[in-house]
Design a protein around this motif. Structure first.
Motif, short mmCIF file in Angstrom:
data_model
loop_
_atom_site.label_atom_id
_atom_site.label_comp_id
_atom_site.label_asym_id
_atom_site.label_seq_id
_atom_site.Cartn_x
_atom_site.Cartn_y
_atom_site.Cartn_z
N PHE A 164 0.86 -1.19 0.00
CA PHE A 164 0.00 0.00 0.00
C PHE A 164 0.90 1.25 0.00
N ILE A 193 1.51 4.37 -2.68
CA ILE A 193 1.32 5.78 -2.30
C ILE A 193 2.54 6.59 -2.73
N GLN A 238 0.81 0.38 10.20
CA GLN A 238 1.10 1.71 9.67
C GLN A 238 2.59 1.87 9.40
N ILE A 295 3.35 0.64 6.13
CA ILE A 295 2.94 1.59 5.07
C ILE A 295 4.04 2.62 4.88
N THR A 296 4.55 3.12 6.01
CA THR A 296 5.57 4.17 5.90
C THR A 296 6.86 3.63 5.30
N ILE A 320 6.31 3.57 1.63
CA ILE A 320 6.40 4.92 1.04
C ILE A 320 7.88 5.31 0.90
N GLN A 325 -8.68 12.02 9.08
CA GLN A 325 -7.29 11.61 8.83
C GLN A 325 -6.82 12.11 7.48
N GLN A 326 -7.68 12.01 6.50
CA GLN A 326 -7.26 12.45 5.17
C GLN A 326 -7.30 13.97 5.03
N ILE A 368 -2.19 15.01 4.61
CA ILE A 368 -0.92 14.28 4.60
C ILE A 368 -0.57 13.77 3.19
N ASN A 369 -1.61 13.39 2.45
CA ASN A 369 -1.28 12.79 1.15
C ASN A 369 -0.85 13.80 0.09
N MET A 428 2.60 12.97 0.80
CA MET A 428 2.98 11.59 0.46
C MET A 428 2.89 11.30 -1.04
N ASN A 471 8.76 10.33 8.11
CA ASN A 471 7.47 9.67 8.29
C ASN A 471 7.65 8.30 8.94
N PHE A 488 2.01 13.94 12.11
CA PHE A 488 1.01 13.02 11.56
C PHE A 488 1.43 11.59 11.84
N GLY A 547 -1.84 9.20 11.65
CA GLY A 547 -1.47 8.11 10.74
C GLY A 547 -1.83 6.77 11.34
N TRP A 593 -6.14 4.23 12.12
CA TRP A 593 -6.52 2.82 11.89
C TRP A 593 -6.73 2.11 13.22
O1 LIG Z 1 2.11 7.57 6.24
C1 LIG Z 1 1.19 8.27 5.49
C2 LIG Z 1 0.10 7.41 4.97
O2 LIG Z 1 -0.68 6.94 5.99
C3 LIG Z 1 -2.04 6.89 5.58
O3 LIG Z 1 -2.77 7.88 6.24
C4 LIG Z 1 -2.62 5.57 5.90
O4 LIG Z 1 -2.70 5.41 7.26
C5 LIG Z 1 -2.05 7.19 4.13
O5 LIG Z 1 -3.23 7.76 3.66
C6 LIG Z 1 -0.86 8.07 4.04
O6 LIG Z 1 -0.39 8.16 2.77
#
Ligand SMILES: OC[C@H]1O[C@](O)(CO)[C@@H](O)[C@@H]1O
Length: 502
Positions: free
Chosen positions: A38, A42, A169, A172-173, A176, A290-291, A295-296, A299, A327, A397, A402, A406
């Protein structure tokens, strides 16, 4: 017992014995790999869309505006509907997928959903080939990705639930960051084909997930839901790493919760009932807010943003690597602190920090670019300070909204509305992610530096909202969660002492 439900546990503050077994750890890590892919998605598209060879091939008009027309208002040079569709289409696909995830989970169990990763691998292999067409469909394989982690909160001992959940999370980071790094190196590949490697690189985590998903177990809850009582007991024992006798209390609670949840015929309808109002409101507002932290913007579009404010190609992609590291590293703060300092503290601190630094970013961009977006010289120190401000905002964030965006929804739903509630969380998150990805470049063009004030405004609202309406959920077993609502100054009017209707 599942909170807000008829058979509420009377054992306030009950402690179930359990260790962080290697089984729990491995399960969490493997499941968290979903986050890696994911995150990669991103991080990868923004960098690719800032690469000249990619733009020349697919978006020549953007390239001309960006590179050749020097008179262009800087705020608007990337504003292009199709360019943003390239990034945002992923989240539209994920949105559709998250609706089906609830149904698949119920039918196949959590393992069934993990095994659906082969779909993902298949789609990824075709991804790179499809890239030769104008707008890569990006594949709808985000099918189950956002969904799966929610199924695991009950697998972690509740005192470590926060930290373990945040591993998702974190992954995810990491994804990214890896994407930022890949872009940084592929941009210099001779022949201008680097973007192909960037996009094709998504196959690597997909393959990893495919093979590791084969070893992921079902959760005890999921086994109980499908009637495998003995298997569920054995799994719980394995997960907790304690004796049969020691899991007895927890198992009986899970069993009772599961049986009660089987009586529930309409989880969606239930969710609309008055005593689930706090759950419903959180399911919508947490991902929504959150959105709206914006943050995006960083990102997805960091390289584009940095180019907009005058950085060269290398510096833009290099700065994106820096925001990626910040991040990722800041997420560890959350892993360390969430079960110690609590969710509310992190939400509030992170909110205030984001508010301040978003304001500073707006002021700083406004100071040099004004309303016209025309700028002649940008001193180096200016660029450095701006990157520092953005990094401080990103760090806030990364240890607050972030991971907690979740974590908190994953722990507040009682079993009987969990799949419906989490479907809403995933859908709202994906919808908002889509909106921000789709609208950012156009909003930047119209709102100019005010765009950052726009996001700061929402960060202010959400921080007040958390202060007033979110009860602390740290150290509360999921089965006892309903008491946090009953004891809350506002939500207690909605959640009665004992609820019987399902
Ligand atoms: O780390 C940043 C990322 O974390 C998120 O909020 C998911 O939890 C994404 O939408 C964002 O790109």
């Amino acid at each position: 017992m599942a909170g807000g439900f008829g058979i509420e546990s009377s054992k306030k503050g009950v402690e179930y014995p359990g260790k962080v077994t290697s089984y729990v750890l491995v399960t969490c890590i493997v499941a968290a790999m979903g986050g890696l892919i994911f995150g990669y998605d991103i991080g990868i598209s923004g960098g690719v869309t800032s690469m000249a060879p990619f733009l020349i091939k697919f978006f020549p008009s953007v390239y001309h505006k960006e590179a050749l027309d020097k008179s262009t208002n800087q705020y608007c040079k990337f504003d292009n509907f199709y360019l943003t569709m390239f990034t945002s289409s992923l989240y539209l696909a994920a949105l559709v997928a998250s609706f089906f995830a609830s149904w698949v989970t119920r039918k196949l169990g959590t393992k069934g959903i993990h095994d659906a990763w082969w779909v993902d691998l298949f789609c990824r292999s075709s991804h790179q080939c499809l890239c030769s067409s104008h707008l890569d469909a990006h594949c709808g394989s985000h099918f189950v990705r956002y969904w799966r982690w929610f199924l695991h909160p009950e697998m972690a001992p509740y005192k470590h639930r926060g930290s373990l959940n945040i591993v998702f999370q974190l992954s995810i980071t990491i994804g990214i960051f890896v994407a930022n790094l890949v872009n940084y190196f592929t941009q210099n590949i001779k022949g201008g084909e680097g973007w192909r490697y960037s996009l094709g690189g998504a196959m690597v985590p997909a393959a990893f997930i495919f093979f590791s998903a084969l070893c992921l177990p079902n959760t005890p809850n999921s086994m109980l839901e499908r009637g495998d009582k003995e298997k569920a007991r054995a799994m719980l024992r394995r997960i907790r790493g304690v004796s049969d006798k020691e899991i007895e209390a927890e198992f009986n609670d899970l069993l009772a919760a599961s049986e009660a949840s089987k009586l529930v015929k309409h989880p969606w309808r239930n969710l609309r009932k008055r005593h689930y109002r706090p759950h419903l409101v959180m399911a919508v507002l947490i991902p929504f807010f959150q959105q709206l932290t914006g943050i995006n913007v960083v990102m997805f579009y960091a390289p584009v943003l940095f180019k907009t404010i005058g950085f060269g190609d290398n510096a833009s992609l290099g700065s994106a690597v820096i925001t990626g590291i910040v991040n990722m590293m800041s997420t560890f703060v959350s892993i360390y602190g969430t079960d110690k300092w609590g969710r509310r503290f992190l939400f509030l601190e992170g909110g205030i920090q984001m508010f301040i630094f978003q304001g500073l970013v707006a002021g700083f961009i406004g100071w040099k670019f004004g309303l016209t977006g025309q700028v002649t010289d940008l001193p180096k120190w200016y660029a450095i300070i701006l990157v520092v401000f953005i990094c401080v905002y990103v760090s806030a964030f990364a240890w607050s909204w972030g991971p907690l965006g979740w974590l908190v929804p994953s722990e507040i739903f009682p079993l009987e509305i969990r799949s419906a509630g989490q479907s809403i969380v995933a859908s709202v998150n994906m919808f908002m992610t889509f909106l921000v990805a789709q609208l950012f470049l156009s909003m930047l063009c119209h709102l100019k530096f005010g765009l950052f004030i726009f996001f700061a405004f929402f960060v202010g609202i959400m921080t007040v909202y958390i202060h007033l309406f979110l009860p602390e959920t740290k150290n509360i077993p999921i089965e006892e969660m309903s008491r946090v609502w009953r004891e809350h100054w506002f939500w207690k009017h909605y959640v009665p002492e004992v609820t019987t209707d399902v």
